[in-house]
Enzyme design. Sequence first.
Site, mmCIF file in Angstrom:
data_model
loop_
_atom_site.group_PDB
_atom_site.id
_atom_site.type_symbol
_atom_site.label_atom_id
_atom_site.label_comp_id
_atom_site.label_asym_id
_atom_site.label_seq_id
_atom_site.Cartn_x
_atom_site.Cartn_y
_atom_site.Cartn_z
ATOM 1 N N PRO A 153 0.814 -1.218 0.000
ATOM 2 C CA PRO A 153 0.000 0.000 0.000
ATOM 3 C C PRO A 153 0.847 1.269 0.000
ATOM 4 C CG PRO A 153 -0.097 -1.122 2.127
ATOM 5 C CD PRO A 153 0.585 -2.049 1.180
ATOM 6 N N ASN A 154 1.993 1.198 0.673
ATOM 7 C CA ASN A 154 2.921 2.333 0.700
ATOM 8 C C ASN A 154 4.310 1.793 0.371
ATOM 9 O OD1 ASN A 154 0.943 4.315 1.814
ATOM 10 N ND2 ASN A 154 1.001 2.892 3.527
ATOM 11 N N VAL A 178 8.265 1.382 -0.387
ATOM 12 C CA VAL A 178 9.520 1.935 0.114
ATOM 13 C C VAL A 178 10.612 1.721 -0.939
ATOM 14 C CG1 VAL A 178 11.276 1.865 1.923
ATOM 15 C CG2 VAL A 178 8.867 1.491 2.504
ATOM 16 N N LYS A 193 9.660 6.381 1.717
ATOM 17 C CA LYS A 193 8.350 5.741 1.785
ATOM 18 C C LYS A 193 7.337 6.616 1.055
ATOM 19 C CE LYS A 193 5.062 3.564 4.940
ATOM 20 N NZ LYS A 193 4.794 3.143 6.322
ATOM 21 N N ASP A 223 2.138 -1.264 13.812
ATOM 22 C CA ASP A 223 2.453 -2.511 13.114
ATOM 23 C C ASP A 223 3.898 -2.938 13.329
ATOM 24 O OD1 ASP A 223 1.753 -4.677 11.637
ATOM 25 O OD2 ASP A 223 1.831 -3.702 9.694
#
Length: 523
Positions: A95-96, A98, A115, A209
Amino acid sequence: MGCCESTFLRRPDSLHKTNHHHHLYNNNTNTNTNTNCVTQTNNGPSSLSNAGKDSLAGGAAGFPDFSEFSLAELKAATNNFSSDFIVSECGEKAPNVVYKGRLQNDNNRRWIAIKKFTRLAWPDPKQFADEARGVGNLRHKRVANLIGYCCDGDERLLVAEYMPNDTLAKHLFHWENQTIEWAMRLRVALYIAEALDYCSSEGRPLYHDLNAYRVLFDENGDPRLSCFGLMKNSRDGKSYSTNLAYTPPEYLRNGRVTPESVIFSFGTVLLDLLSGKHIPPSHALDMIRGKNILLLMDSHLEGHFSSEEATVVFDLASQCLQYEPRERPNTKDLVTKLAPLQNKPDVPSYVMLGIPKHEEGPPTPQQPLSPMGDACSRMDLTAIHQILVMTHYKDDEGTNELSFQEWTQQMRDMLEARKRGDVAFRDKEFKTAIDCYSQFIDVGTMVSPTVYARRSLCYLLCDQPDAALRDAMQAQCVYPDWSTAFYMQAVALAKLEMQKDAADMLNEAAALEEKRQRGGRGS
């Protein structure tokens, strides 16, 4: 300086220091400028608070300032966000995403981690910038620190220190033939606990997380906590992307991350360290209650651990994984329990991890460097190899004049040996290349500075810097104004930990290149 004045001849005693392999970065970054992008903000909108600086363990020196980056800088650093630079575990599906990158307009051309968020995750640029500044105020040697951000149009990006030696998850779960020894696992647990305790003491107790992929290893092999988890993945704070079996029970009830949730997640990391596997906490707790601790231990350790120490860590993991948040320890309790277990305090992390020691290259000269000079200043042997392959023998012109009578069978054999050496050099079979080039050199009929330079690099790649330095000096004797000979000497000297001499040699090489550009011979 002339060949006979070389430091190698003046100080032979200093060449017998212990030598180590060099960690190589395979740098394929191409600068990609975009005139439509925003202009760089050098000073940035934010700087570290005095409180943040004063709380450092190890001092503030050496930590980069927090600043705002332009989109153009980050595009150049990542070759326009090329997929080749993605380092996040889920690749482009994450989703994001790096990326790793290398700053092109920075004096030291630092490696960075970037990121990239979607605009939908943070629609308000001010809110994103404020959150980034809050995390950017933190500076600690146990954290892969946030050094900047970028907010440009729809782009939302965070910029952090890059950690080159992968994640704890990679070391534990994916590399079957490489086991992290017990003392190193205890060090990982302590260092991450110290990172969490520091963040908590600085008013940032929430970590989103936390798992083994958030634990990174720096250039010295020391474990560091990724700063990216200190910032929410999105404005709404939906933070847990891992399997629900590993999420804190209260998060499943109310969808909120609390300081106690972070402790629960730390408990799952302890289980990872103990077992070498990603075991669901409920399953692990059942085994702990049933006194089946040894069955949980990583079989790759083959009994090379202390049962007493393992019991302490299992007990701590069990406390962290309690169903009721109030029954879990706090970050100071974690440090207090783990600190006395450290049993190899004087052994560097890179030794325990089994990775090469990080080596500093010579300081970069003030004048702009050629690709060869840049590669040598960074100790990038892979890039040097590519350049020498591409250059071939164009710099040997004029160093040999052979008569017809000299074209004997011996001469043909010698050139055949060089040809075999060239093929081996191109194919990165460096020991074979050394043997073939040595046959060429030993005949003595023909001298080639390029062969000496190539063999010098082969010796460096085979961890023989003394021999590499001798060959680089021989290349200079054959071709006194050849910058490549000086550059190779600079790298060999740096490998021998003679940094001042390496810096001097690098400056001489750069000066020769500048002279050549004004019309002199050299390369």
